[in-house]
Motif scaffolding. Sequence first.
Motif, PDB file in Angstrom:
ATOM      1  N   ASN A 136       0.822  -1.211   0.000  1.00 43.42           N
ATOM      2  CA  ASN A 136       0.000   0.000   0.000  1.00 43.42           C
ATOM      3  C   ASN A 136       0.856   1.262   0.000  1.00 43.42           C
ATOM      4  O   ASN A 136       0.531   2.240  -0.685  1.00 43.42           O
ATOM      5  N   ASN A 137       1.954   1.250   0.761  1.00 42.22           N
ATOM      6  CA  ASN A 137       2.851   2.413   0.762  1.00 42.22           C
ATOM      7  C   ASN A 137       3.482   2.615  -0.600  1.00 42.22           C
ATOM      8  O   ASN A 137       3.579   3.737  -1.105  1.00 42.22           O
ATOM      9  N   LEU A 185      -5.499  -1.336  -0.111  1.00 40.46           N
ATOM     10  CA  LEU A 185      -5.926  -2.688  -0.452  1.00 40.46           C
ATOM     11  C   LEU A 185      -5.987  -3.554   0.814  1.00 40.46           C
ATOM     12  O   LEU A 185      -5.159  -3.414   1.716  1.00 40.46           O
ATOM     13  N   SER A 186      -6.940  -4.443   0.855  1.00 36.58           N
ATOM     14  CA  SER A 186      -7.091  -5.321   2.014  1.00 36.58           C
ATOM     15  C   SER A 186      -6.031  -6.409   2.003  1.00 36.58           C
ATOM     16  O   SER A 186      -5.392  -6.692   0.975  1.00 36.58           O
ATOM     17  N   LYS A 187      -5.866  -7.050   3.155  1.00 37.60           N
ATOM     18  CA  LYS A 187      -4.883  -8.130   3.270  1.00 37.60           C
ATOM     19  C   LYS A 187      -5.248  -9.307   2.366  1.00 37.60           C
ATOM     20  O   LYS A 187      -4.358 -10.055   1.924  1.00 37.60           O
ATOM     21  N   ILE A 188      -6.532  -9.477   2.083  1.00 33.32           N
ATOM     22  CA  ILE A 188      -6.957 -10.565   1.193  1.00 33.32           C
ATOM     23  C   ILE A 188      -6.326 -10.391  -0.190  1.00 33.32           C
ATOM     24  O   ILE A 188      -5.913 -11.370  -0.827  1.00 33.32           O
ATOM     25  N   LYS A 189      -6.243  -9.130  -0.645  1.00 32.74           N
ATOM     26  CA  LYS A 189      -5.659  -8.850  -1.960  1.00 32.74           C
ATOM     27  C   LYS A 189      -4.169  -9.207  -2.001  1.00 32.74           C
ATOM     28  O   LYS A 189      -3.592  -9.361  -3.078  1.00 32.74           O
ATOM     29  N   MET A 190      -3.566  -9.295  -0.826  1.00 37.77           N
ATOM     30  CA  MET A 190      -2.118  -9.538  -0.741  1.00 37.77           C
ATOM     31  C   MET A 190      -1.783 -11.018  -0.595  1.00 37.77           C
ATOM     32  O   MET A 190      -0.626 -11.381  -0.430  1.00 37.77           O
ATOM     33  N   LYS A 193       3.829  -6.241  -9.802  1.00 46.08           N
ATOM     34  CA  LYS A 193       3.564  -6.249 -11.234  1.00 46.08           C
ATOM     35  C   LYS A 193       2.893  -7.566 -11.656  1.00 46.08           C
ATOM     36  O   LYS A 193       2.030  -7.576 -12.539  1.00 46.08           O
ATOM     37  N   THR A 194       3.311  -8.650 -11.015  1.00 45.41           N
ATOM     38  CA  THR A 194       2.772  -9.970 -11.378  1.00 45.41           C
ATOM     39  C   THR A 194       1.357 -10.170 -10.851  1.00 45.41           C
ATOM     40  O   THR A 194       0.464 -10.614 -11.597  1.00 45.41           O
ATOM     41  N   PHE A 195       1.117  -9.871  -9.588  1.00 49.47           N
ATOM     42  CA  PHE A 195      -0.162 -10.201  -8.951  1.00 49.47           C
ATOM     43  C   PHE A 195      -1.137  -9.036  -8.836  1.00 49.47           C
ATOM     44  O   PHE A 195      -2.335  -9.252  -8.632  1.00 49.47           O
ATOM     45  N   LEU A 196      -0.637  -7.792  -8.974  1.00 52.70           N
ATOM     46  CA  LEU A 196      -1.522  -6.612  -8.899  1.00 52.70           C
ATOM     47  C   LEU A 196      -1.205  -5.664 -10.054  1.00 52.70           C
ATOM     48  O   LEU A 196      -0.940  -4.482  -9.864  1.00 52.70           O
ATOM     49  N   PRO A 197      -1.232  -6.168 -11.284  1.00 48.97           N
ATOM     50  CA  PRO A 197      -0.810  -5.349 -12.436  1.00 48.97           C
ATOM     51  C   PRO A 197      -1.672  -4.114 -12.635  1.00 48.97           C
ATOM     52  O   PRO A 197      -1.151  -3.041 -12.980  1.00 48.97           O
ATOM     53  N   ALA A 198      -2.979  -4.230 -12.436  1.00 47.36           N
ATOM     54  CA  ALA A 198      -3.865  -3.081 -12.655  1.00 47.36           C
ATOM     55  C   ALA A 198      -3.558  -1.976 -11.654  1.00 47.36           C
ATOM     56  O   ALA A 198      -3.485  -0.791 -12.012  1.00 47.36           O
ATOM     57  N   GLN A 199      -3.383  -2.361 -10.405  1.00 44.24           N
ATOM     58  CA  GLN A 199      -3.096  -1.364  -9.369  1.00 44.24           C
ATOM     59  C   GLN A 199      -1.737  -0.704  -9.619  1.00 44.24           C
ATOM     60  O   GLN A 199      -1.565   0.497  -9.382  1.00 44.24           O
TER      61      GLN A 199
END
Length: 465
Positions: free
Chosen positions: A401-402, A412-417, A447-453
């Motif tokens: 998030n930082n 983003l929630s911890k679930i997203k991580m 980049k791999t798991f949260l590309p849109a963000q």
Amino acid sequence: MKKYELKNPLSPNLMEDIFDYESVPKIVFDGPVIEVIDGKQVVFDPADMKKRDIVITDTTFRDGQQARPPYSVDQCVNLFKMIAHLGGPSGVVRQSEFFLYNNKDREVVEKCRELDLPFPEITGWIRAVKGDFKLVAKMGLRETGMLTSSSDYHIYNKLKTDRAGAFNDYIAVVEAAIEANVRPRCHLEDVTRADIHGFVLPFVQKLAEISDQVSDELKPKVRLCDTMGFGITYPGASLPRSIPKLVHTIITEGGIPGERLEWHGHNDFHKAHINGATCWLYGCDAVNTTLAGFGERTGNPPLEGAIMEYIGIKGDMCGIDTTVLRDISRYLRKECGMRIPSNQPFMGRKFNATSAGIHADGLTSDERIYNVFNTTKLLKRPPAVNITDKSGIDGVAMWVNNFLGLNGDARLSKIKMAKIGRWVVDQYEKEARITSISDEEMIEQIKTFLPAQYEEAMKRGDVEE
């Protein structure tokens, strides 16, 4: 022994009168400090520091260059501008000293003078030699430091003279400076190994006599140079190492008032910062510093540390712009090639980063729990986390998030991580990793798991380097 009863208030006592999260914590004293000097009790009132014009002086461009490759002309000018911005309009950083020996030194001084900044005042530095003094007069500076070594180690073993010879040579250069309308600042080199009563006091008393005969602008100053870092703050310690006794003695017996007294320390025994701050307490108005504490051998009191101490003592920002410290840190690293430890207070890139997951969880609940003050506001550095096997999902969530610049409800929630968190766990459980996860590796996982963000953060310009 008085018996104390447990108190159980409905709301927490966070002592916000001291720990105001929006500023540097205030330094509060219960009352006067008593020191025994020459068998007599001497009272020092810490409250006086709020009234006195205590200041910081800078030697980044003199002592700060004696243990590293010299700064370029442009680097000196840019750093000087940032130091001026840091100290603010009232000149908390009051003076800065420069070498004058070669063409580059003199070019630096000229270009800094062309900025026409009210503070810091530019001063020179010379040996106690009349030939050197001509450089100061030629540059048109109003004040110069001059090396007046004070211990027998230096007088007999380095200068190859005796006390009388050194005394007479120093006074001759002091008088030459005054005749040329330049204020001399006598640097008592190695004063914490000097014979205070047998050499230092006769010398500074002579300076006091000279002061009585000249205008205020030309009265000599004295810099107490703890060249080997031998100064100590302990109550009851003896001269020449006792800072309380040294400062008090120079003022009361030497006749040099605190406003013309300055401390210059070194960090050989990890005491540079506390020794400088203690000098303020006992009556010395100026503390000499360098950026990041970088200087000869172990370095000097760090300018950024003195800035924070100053705010804590005064209980006010006093026009200081602490956010400039991040700009200075970045410039020193990127443009000057200086290696600043990542955990170095205030200047390190990760000085406010934790590696413990439980700490990260606490920061998420209330960042005051594990952050010294509002570092986002005062230093442009949000609290951060280093990713290790101890970080847990809370640490991963905070790091991501930082990095993405997400705050409040946008975080983003911890679930997203979960997938990134699993990758971190696998590094240690399956790969038997023993090092921390690098920033570059974490970025690749985002980049791999949260590309849109990641793409959105890039477009907003929120991605932190």
